[in-house]
Design a protein around this motif. Structure first.
Motif, PDB file in Angstrom:
ATOM      1  N   ARG A 129    -101.952 -38.811 -10.529  1.00 53.17           N
ATOM      2  CA  ARG A 129    -101.655 -38.322 -11.759  1.00 53.17           C
ATOM      3  C   ARG A 129    -102.371 -39.440 -13.164  1.00 53.17           C
ATOM      4  O   ARG A 129    -102.997 -39.110 -13.788  1.00 53.17           O
ATOM      5  CB  ARG A 129    -100.300 -38.221 -12.237  1.00 53.17           C
ATOM      6  CG  ARG A 129     -99.957 -38.009 -13.613  1.00 53.17           C
ATOM      7  CD  ARG A 129     -98.474 -37.848 -13.954  1.00 53.17           C
ATOM      8  NE  ARG A 129     -98.147 -37.334 -15.377  1.00 53.17           N
ATOM      9  CZ  ARG A 129     -98.260 -38.307 -16.185  1.00 53.17           C
ATOM     10  NH1 ARG A 129     -98.710 -39.742 -16.168  1.00 53.17           N
ATOM     11  NH2 ARG A 129     -97.754 -37.810 -17.559  1.00 53.17           N
ATOM     12  N   ASP A 164     -98.912 -33.388 -16.416  1.00 51.97           N
ATOM     13  CA  ASP A 164     -97.414 -33.098 -16.266  1.00 51.97           C
ATOM     14  C   ASP A 164     -97.395 -31.709 -15.354  1.00 51.97           C
ATOM     15  O   ASP A 164     -96.546 -31.675 -14.637  1.00 51.97           O
ATOM     16  CB  ASP A 164     -96.635 -33.154 -17.288  1.00 51.97           C
ATOM     17  CG  ASP A 164     -96.265 -34.743 -17.809  1.00 51.97           C
ATOM     18  OD1 ASP A 164     -96.949 -35.442 -17.074  1.00 51.97           O
ATOM     19  OD2 ASP A 164     -96.096 -34.757 -18.902  1.00 51.97           O
ATOM     20  N   GLU A 165     -98.195 -30.830 -15.907  1.00 54.71           N
ATOM     21  CA  GLU A 165     -98.123 -29.425 -15.388  1.00 54.71           C
ATOM     22  C   GLU A 165     -98.458 -29.422 -13.877  1.00 54.71           C
ATOM     23  O   GLU A 165     -97.981 -28.832 -12.931  1.00 54.71           O
ATOM     24  CB  GLU A 165     -98.958 -28.365 -16.374  1.00 54.71           C
ATOM     25  CG  GLU A 165     -98.362 -28.083 -17.499  1.00 54.71           C
ATOM     26  CD  GLU A 165     -99.168 -27.235 -18.566  1.00 54.71           C
ATOM     27  OE1 GLU A 165    -100.178 -26.573 -17.836  1.00 54.71           O
ATOM     28  OE2 GLU A 165     -98.989 -27.016 -19.343  1.00 54.71           O
ATOM     29  N   GLU A 176     -98.725 -32.142 -11.974  1.00 55.35           N
ATOM     30  CA  GLU A 176     -97.544 -32.865 -11.078  1.00 55.35           C
ATOM     31  C   GLU A 176     -96.273 -32.020 -10.714  1.00 55.35           C
ATOM     32  O   GLU A 176     -96.053 -32.036  -9.544  1.00 55.35           O
ATOM     33  CB  GLU A 176     -97.367 -34.023 -11.951  1.00 55.35           C
ATOM     34  CG  GLU A 176     -96.223 -35.044 -10.960  1.00 55.35           C
ATOM     35  CD  GLU A 176     -95.917 -36.283 -11.901  1.00 55.35           C
ATOM     36  OE1 GLU A 176     -95.833 -37.390 -10.993  1.00 55.35           O
ATOM     37  OE2 GLU A 176     -95.758 -36.142 -13.055  1.00 55.35           O
ATOM     38  N   SER A 177     -96.086 -30.979 -11.699  1.00 53.44           N
ATOM     39  CA  SER A 177     -94.822 -30.338 -11.352  1.00 53.44           C
ATOM     40  C   SER A 177     -95.250 -29.211 -10.341  1.00 53.44           C
ATOM     41  O   SER A 177     -94.261 -28.799  -9.570  1.00 53.44           O
ATOM     42  CB  SER A 177     -94.340 -29.768 -12.601  1.00 53.44           C
ATOM     43  OG  SER A 177     -95.114 -28.664 -13.093  1.00 53.44           O
ATOM     44  N   GLU A 178     -96.225 -28.895 -10.240  1.00 54.52           N
ATOM     45  CA  GLU A 178     -96.699 -27.747  -9.197  1.00 54.52           C
ATOM     46  C   GLU A 178     -97.148 -28.685  -7.768  1.00 54.52           C
ATOM     47  O   GLU A 178     -97.769 -28.158  -6.950  1.00 54.52           O
ATOM     48  CB  GLU A 178     -97.992 -27.241  -9.728  1.00 54.52           C
ATOM     49  CG  GLU A 178     -97.365 -26.182 -11.008  1.00 54.52           C
ATOM     50  CD  GLU A 178     -98.767 -25.696 -11.452  1.00 54.52           C
ATOM     51  OE1 GLU A 178    -100.058 -25.780 -10.928  1.00 54.52           O
ATOM     52  OE2 GLU A 178     -98.727 -24.847 -12.638  1.00 54.52           O
ATOM     53  N   GLU A 233     -99.091 -34.705  -5.392  1.00 56.83           N
ATOM     54  CA  GLU A 233     -98.592 -34.980  -4.099  1.00 56.83           C
ATOM     55  C   GLU A 233     -99.495 -34.563  -2.718  1.00 56.83           C
ATOM     56  O   GLU A 233     -99.766 -35.332  -1.989  1.00 56.83           O
ATOM     57  CB  GLU A 233     -97.056 -34.336  -3.974  1.00 56.83           C
ATOM     58  CG  GLU A 233     -96.323 -34.454  -2.686  1.00 56.83           C
ATOM     59  CD  GLU A 233     -95.576 -35.525  -2.864  1.00 56.83           C
ATOM     60  OE1 GLU A 233     -94.779 -36.231  -1.738  1.00 56.83           O
ATOM     61  OE2 GLU A 233     -95.369 -36.291  -3.743  1.00 56.83           O
TER      62      GLU A 233
END
Length: 237
Positions: A157, A179-180, A182-184, A188
């Motif tokens: 990120r 951020d979007e 990362e949330s998906e 990772e």
């Protein structure tokens, strides 16, 4: 000044490969040949106009003729900030479309390039606003494409946000798009793929060495320490 015929008569050229003109390779002459320039393995990256090339240091007794020849190339030598009319909206729009046709760009990057060319700030803003209205320029779409590119390079990120801002994306938009992603789980998965590659390449080495390699690579790509710890624990133990 002597004629070409007279010069050749006085200085005959030996055939290539003869005693007077031995064949020498570029390597023997201490010259490194770049395939990108000579059309080697990867093909030429640009074409040099050798036929029309001009040696600006060569003596020339005919100054007017030389000036005329150089004028043919003046449009290539135009430096930044020398557009004919900084307030010409049509010319600015054409320049913007050429830049966008060559490569996708953020509005920030496009604005910088147009200002560098010498167009007035108000004209540049007008052109960018119009291109945005016509959906020919979309910073969010561009930012999402950059995120996909960064994920393909196994970047985290932090590294992705830095890349977005470097490419002229507004900081707030860069943070939002990251951020979007990362949330998906995009970053990772990128960290795990990086860990798998490091694990394969360092198989057989001491654990500390393998972990150091992972931390070094992960840090350069902008991954957070906590994710790297989990990856190291699972793949390097």
């Amino acid at each position: 000044m002597i004629s070409a015929e007279e010069f050749l008569r006085r200085h005959p050229v030996a055939p290539e490969g003869s005693a007077g003109h031995p064949v020498r390779s570029a390597r023997e002459d201490g010259i490194r040949v770049d395939d990108s320039l000579t059309g080697g393995a990867h093909g030429p990256s640009f074409c040099a106009d050798t036929e029309n090339a001009i040696d600006e240091n060569a003596p020339d007794n005919d100054g007017d003729a030389r000036a005329a020849r150089l004028s043919r190339f003046s449009r290539w030598g135009r430096s930044n900030g020398e557009v004919e009319d900084p307030s010409d909206v049509d010319a600015c729009r054409e320049a913007a479309l050429r830049l966008l046709d060559a490569a996708a760009r953020s509005s920030g990057m496009l604005r910088g390039r147009l200002l560098d060319k010498g167009y007035a700030a108000g004209v540049v803003d007008e052109v960018i606003g119009r291109l945005t209205e016509l959906h020919l320029l979309d910073d969010r779409d561009y930012a999402e494409s950059v995120v996909r590119y960064c994920a393909g390079r196994m970047m985290g990120r932090r590294g992705t946000v830095m890349e977005l801002t470097r490419k002229g994306v507004d900081r707030a938009l860069a943070t939002s798009v990251a951020d979007e992603a990362e949330s998906e789980g995009v970053f990772e998965e990128a960290a795990w793929e990086l860990g798998r590659q490091v694990a394969r390449r360092t198989r057989g080495l001491e654990r500390q060495v393998r972990q150091r390699r992972l931390w070094s690579a992960g840090g350069r790509k902008g991954h957070d320490p906590e994710t790297l710890r989990r990856v190291a624990h699972e793949l390097l133990d």
